[in-house]
Design a protein around this motif. Structure first.
Motif, PDB file in Angstrom:
ATOM      1  N   ASP A   1       0.811  -1.215   0.000  1.00 28.57           N
ATOM      2  CA  ASP A   1       0.000   0.000   0.000  1.00 28.57           C
ATOM      3  C   ASP A   1       0.844   1.266   0.000  1.00 28.57           C
ATOM      4  O   ASP A   1       0.561   2.233   0.705  1.00 28.57           O
ATOM      5  CB  ASP A   1      -0.975   0.016   1.184  1.00 28.57           C
ATOM      6  N   GLU A   2       1.874   1.265  -0.835  1.00 29.12           N
ATOM      7  CA  GLU A   2       2.718   2.432  -1.016  1.00 29.12           C
ATOM      8  C   GLU A   2       2.741   2.818  -2.491  1.00 29.12           C
ATOM      9  O   GLU A   2       2.664   1.955  -3.365  1.00 29.12           O
ATOM     10  CB  GLU A   2       4.151   2.156  -0.561  1.00 29.12           C
ATOM     11  N   TYR A   3       2.859   4.117  -2.751  1.00 27.28           N
ATOM     12  CA  TYR A   3       3.156   4.566  -4.099  1.00 27.28           C
ATOM     13  C   TYR A   3       4.666   4.487  -4.281  1.00 27.28           C
ATOM     14  O   TYR A   3       5.425   5.066  -3.510  1.00 27.28           O
ATOM     15  CB  TYR A   3       2.673   5.992  -4.321  1.00 27.28           C
ATOM     16  N   CYS A   4       5.096   3.772  -5.299  1.00 26.79           N
ATOM     17  CA  CYS A   4       6.523   3.561  -5.547  1.00 26.79           C
ATOM     18  C   CYS A   4       6.872   4.089  -6.941  1.00 26.79           C
ATOM     19  O   CYS A   4       6.184   3.769  -7.919  1.00 26.79           O
ATOM     20  CB  CYS A   4       6.862   2.080  -5.489  1.00 26.79           C
ATOM     21  N   ALA A   5       7.937   4.875  -7.005  1.00 26.45           N
ATOM     22  CA  ALA A   5       8.365   5.395  -8.308  1.00 26.45           C
ATOM     23  C   ALA A   5       8.688   4.261  -9.270  1.00 26.45           C
ATOM     24  O   ALA A   5       8.499   4.389 -10.486  1.00 26.45           O
ATOM     25  CB  ALA A   5       9.569   6.306  -8.131  1.00 26.45           C
ATOM     26  N   ALA A   6       9.167   3.144  -8.732  1.00 24.56           N
ATOM     27  CA  ALA A   6       9.535   2.012  -9.589  1.00 24.56           C
ATOM     28  C   ALA A   6       8.335   1.298 -10.188  1.00 24.56           C
ATOM     29  O   ALA A   6       8.477   0.596 -11.198  1.00 24.56           O
ATOM     30  CB  ALA A   6      10.371   1.015  -8.793  1.00 24.56           C
ATOM     31  N   LEU A   7       7.157   1.457  -9.594  1.00 25.29           N
ATOM     32  CA  LEU A   7       5.971   0.752 -10.094  1.00 25.29           C
ATOM     33  C   LEU A   7       5.405   1.523 -11.278  1.00 25.29           C
ATOM     34  O   LEU A   7       4.870   2.619 -11.137  1.00 25.29           O
ATOM     35  CB  LEU A   7       4.933   0.611  -8.982  1.00 25.29           C
ATOM     36  N   GLN A   8       5.542   0.928 -12.455  1.00 22.56           N
ATOM     37  CA  GLN A   8       5.171   1.572 -13.716  1.00 22.56           C
ATOM     38  C   GLN A   8       4.045   0.791 -14.388  1.00 22.56           C
ATOM     39  O   GLN A   8       3.953  -0.432 -14.247  1.00 22.56           O
ATOM     40  CB  GLN A   8       6.385   1.611 -14.647  1.00 22.56           C
ATOM     41  N   ALA A   9       3.213   1.512 -15.130  1.00 24.20           N
ATOM     42  CA  ALA A   9       2.049   0.885 -15.758  1.00 24.20           C
ATOM     43  C   ALA A   9       1.869   1.391 -17.184  1.00 24.20           C
ATOM     44  O   ALA A   9       2.219   2.534 -17.501  1.00 24.20           O
ATOM     45  CB  ALA A   9       0.784   1.184 -14.947  1.00 24.20           C
ATOM     46  N   ILE A  10       1.314   0.530 -18.016  1.00 20.85           N
ATOM     47  CA  ILE A  10       0.943   0.931 -19.370  1.00 20.85           C
ATOM     48  C   ILE A  10      -0.380   0.248 -19.720  1.00 20.85           C
ATOM     49  O   ILE A  10      -0.571  -0.947 -19.449  1.00 20.85           O
ATOM     50  CB  ILE A  10       2.036   0.587 -20.401  1.00 20.85           C
ATOM     51  N   GLU A  11      -1.306   1.013 -20.266  1.00 21.13           N
ATOM     52  CA  GLU A  11      -2.603   0.471 -20.679  1.00 21.13           C
ATOM     53  C   GLU A  11      -2.475  -0.129 -22.077  1.00 21.13           C
ATOM     54  O   GLU A  11      -1.896   0.488 -22.975  1.00 21.13           O
ATOM     55  CB  GLU A  11      -3.658   1.572 -20.676  1.00 21.13           C
TER      56      GLU A  11
END
Length: 217
Positions: A148-158
């Protein structure tokens, strides 16, 4: 001169070559030594593994890179889950890095994953690199880590329009990515010895990115 890059599905005959190149690609990159070659080994046996997205890149008839995918999910704040997928490891032999091999593997498999009907891809990686490939911070969609943290490393693409517009929640990567350190150390013994290093620029960058996190709420 950019080498000619041929992409094809991995075959059983490629197994050890892929594991070896993954070891070379990640050795001392994020920390002393690496475990990614064990991940490449163990991921193939996981229930979440997606063989149809397991591609190798060939240059001059030899394997120079590889990408693997697994099924993951988002535990939605509103209830329920959204199935997504994750790639990794993405490995390229050091002598072919920064020549477009990884970029081509990612672009090809993202397009194929979209054709297969997957809605989105979430990964952990350096935003400075993945931002150039069309990825956005998962925080933009209200998606945080398992903790439950926002992490700069967590990346997403739709992979389809607005696939993540109502997907606020926690990203739960496949259990296949939870590496057994003892098993990884034992697996590494079948490869030739390599020196472990600390304090490299890439390791320092990794620690910087990992530290870029904050509570979601």
């Amino acid at each position: 001169m950019t080498p000619e890059i041929l992409l094809r599905l991995e075959t059983p005959d490629d197994t050890r070559a892929v594991e070896a190149l993954t070891r070379e690609a990640f050795w001392n990159l994020h920390g002393p030594g690496c475990d990614e070659h064990y991940l490449a080994h163990s991921l193939r046996q996981a229930d979440d593994f997606i063989p149809a997205l397991d591609f190798v890149a060939e240059i001059n008839g030899a394997i120079a890179g590889n990408i693997m995918y697994a099924k993951s999910k988002i535990a939605l704040d509103k209830g329920g889950e959204l199935p997504v997928i994750t790639f990794g490891p993405v490995a390229v032999l050091p002598q072919y890095q920064r020549k477009g091999v990884g970029r081509k593997l990612i672009a090809h498999t993202l397009a194929l994953a979209a054709q297969m009907g997957y809605p989105a891809v979430l990964i952990y990686g350096d935003p400075a690199y993945y931002g150039r490939l069309g990825f956005r911070p998962a925080e933009d969609f209200g998606i945080g880590s398992e903790h439950d943290e926002y992490c700069a490393a967590l990346q997403a693409i739709e992979l389809r329009p607005d696939a993540l517009q109502n997907a606020a929640g926690r990203f739960l990567e496949s259990p296949a990515y939870h590496i057994d350190e003892a098993a990884a150390s034992a697996f590494n013994l079948v490869f030739p010895p390599k020196d472990k290093q600390t304090g490299t620029p890439s390791q320092q960058r990794f620690l910087e990115v990992v530290a870029m996190r904050k509570p979601r709420n």
